[in-house]
Design a protein around this motif. Structure first.
Motif, PDB file in Angstrom:
ATOM      1  N   THR A 162       0.820  -1.212   0.000  1.00 33.12           N
ATOM      2  CA  THR A 162       0.000   0.000   0.000  1.00 33.12           C
ATOM      3  C   THR A 162       0.856   1.265   0.000  1.00 33.12           C
ATOM      4  O   THR A 162       0.366   2.338  -0.373  1.00 33.12           O
TER       5      THR A 162
ATOM      6  N   ALA B 294      -1.011  -1.853  -3.993  1.00 34.13           N
ATOM      7  CA  ALA B 294      -1.947  -2.890  -3.551  1.00 34.13           C
ATOM      8  C   ALA B 294      -3.276  -2.844  -4.289  1.00 34.13           C
ATOM      9  O   ALA B 294      -3.895  -3.891  -4.511  1.00 34.13           O
ATOM     10  N   TYR B 295      -3.729  -1.649  -4.676  1.00 32.78           N
ATOM     11  CA  TYR B 295      -5.033  -1.562  -5.332  1.00 32.78           C
ATOM     12  C   TYR B 295      -5.049  -2.228  -6.710  1.00 32.78           C
ATOM     13  O   TYR B 295      -6.109  -2.530  -7.253  1.00 32.78           O
ATOM     14  N   GLU B 296      -3.860  -2.487  -7.275  1.00 34.12           N
ATOM     15  CA  GLU B 296      -3.790  -3.153  -8.574  1.00 34.12           C
ATOM     16  C   GLU B 296      -3.733  -4.676  -8.456  1.00 34.12           C
ATOM     17  O   GLU B 296      -3.660  -5.388  -9.457  1.00 34.12           O
TER      18      GLU B 296
ATOM     19  N   TYR C 172      -4.459  -4.234   7.507  1.00 30.60           N
ATOM     20  CA  TYR C 172      -4.581  -4.421   6.056  1.00 30.60           C
ATOM     21  C   TYR C 172      -4.993  -5.836   5.660  1.00 30.60           C
ATOM     22  O   TYR C 172      -5.093  -6.148   4.473  1.00 30.60           O
TER      23      TYR C 172
ATOM     24  N   LYS D 260      -8.705  -6.228   3.706  1.00 27.76           N
ATOM     25  CA  LYS D 260      -8.715  -5.677   2.351  1.00 27.76           C
ATOM     26  C   LYS D 260      -7.789  -6.467   1.441  1.00 27.76           C
ATOM     27  O   LYS D 260      -8.127  -6.747   0.281  1.00 27.76           O
ATOM     28  N   SER D 261      -6.619  -6.837   1.949  1.00 32.30           N
ATOM     29  CA  SER D 261      -5.677  -7.615   1.136  1.00 32.30           C
ATOM     30  C   SER D 261      -6.264  -8.970   0.776  1.00 32.30           C
ATOM     31  O   SER D 261      -6.155  -9.430  -0.366  1.00 32.30           O
TER      32      SER D 261
ATOM     33  N   ARG E 223      -8.849  -8.620  -1.945  1.00 33.24           N
ATOM     34  CA  ARG E 223      -8.230  -8.394  -3.256  1.00 33.24           C
ATOM     35  C   ARG E 223      -7.616  -9.673  -3.825  1.00 33.24           C
ATOM     36  O   ARG E 223      -7.710  -9.937  -5.023  1.00 33.24           O
TER      37      ARG E 223
END
Length: 209
Positions: free
Chosen positions: A116, A133-135, A156, A159-160, A163
């Motif tokens: 991140t 991280a958002y990708e 995290y 969210k991780s 994803r």
């Protein structure tokens, strides 16, 4: 797994596989079921039962040919080709794994890292492709990454994990401080909780006398 091998048997076979490679490198050619069981802390009859689940059952003439046995186990567990793997979380622990991919063994190809912290991604010097991280879902899907190593802080984890699942990862080695269920949706998870393992060791020591 198509051969329907019970999970305890898979754990023993997976532990035995790298030991067989090392023994072969040292010149050992065969071992009995009792000797093989000793390597993974199981009785001989349990090891023979584990082998009975394999589609191509290894032949025993009192001992097992280690080269044949390794090949049979490797084929059953899908270890005959390298699986694409990524690291999620590039703090000190993630960086250690990234800088020493030999820790992962010969069957895993580390192909991406995620974090991140954009500044961290910019200053890390590594040949490994790094991504914010958002990708993660897009990159995992594009690269067809099978396995992920989760090494993020507590805040995290959720969210991780979301994803990783969204991207299509099928197996997660969880090194985060949070213990996760062994399976979430279709994803298999293994928790490596260092303080918990140390607690177990100390408990075993104190209760062994």
């Amino acid at each position: 797994m198509s051969q329907n091998i019970p999970k305890p048997a898979i754990k023993r076979l997976a532990s035995l596989y790298p030991m067989l490679s090392k023994l072969l490198e040292e010149g050992q050619k065969s071992l009995s079921s009792q000797e093989l069981g000793t390597l993974v802390g199981a009785p001989a009859h349990t090891i023979r039962k584990d082998f009975s689940y394999l589609k191509d059952k290894p032949i025993s003439t009192g001992t097992y040919n280690l080269s044949e046995l390794r090949d049979v186990i490797g084929a059953a567990l899908g270890l005959t080709s390298k699986s694409k793997t990524c690291i999620v979380g590039l703090g000190e622990l993630g960086q250690a794994i990234m800088n020493y991919p030999v820790l992962l063994g010969d069957n895993y190809n580390l192909v991406a890292g995620f974090d991140t912290n954009i500044n961290r991604l910019e200053i890390l010097k590594t040949p490994l492709p790094l991504f914010p991280a958002y990708e993660l879902p897009e990159v995992v899907a594009q690269k067809q990454i099978l396995l992920g190593i989760l090494a993020v802080d507590t805040a995290y984890v959720d969210k991780s994990l979301q994803r990783m699942i969204e991207g299509g990862i099928k197996g997660i080695l969880n090194l985060s401080p949070i213990i996760l269920p062994e399976q979430i949706e279709s994803v298999q998870i293994r928790n490596i909780f260092l303080s918990g393992e140390l607690n177990l060791l100390e408990g075993l020591i104190k209760n062994s006398t």
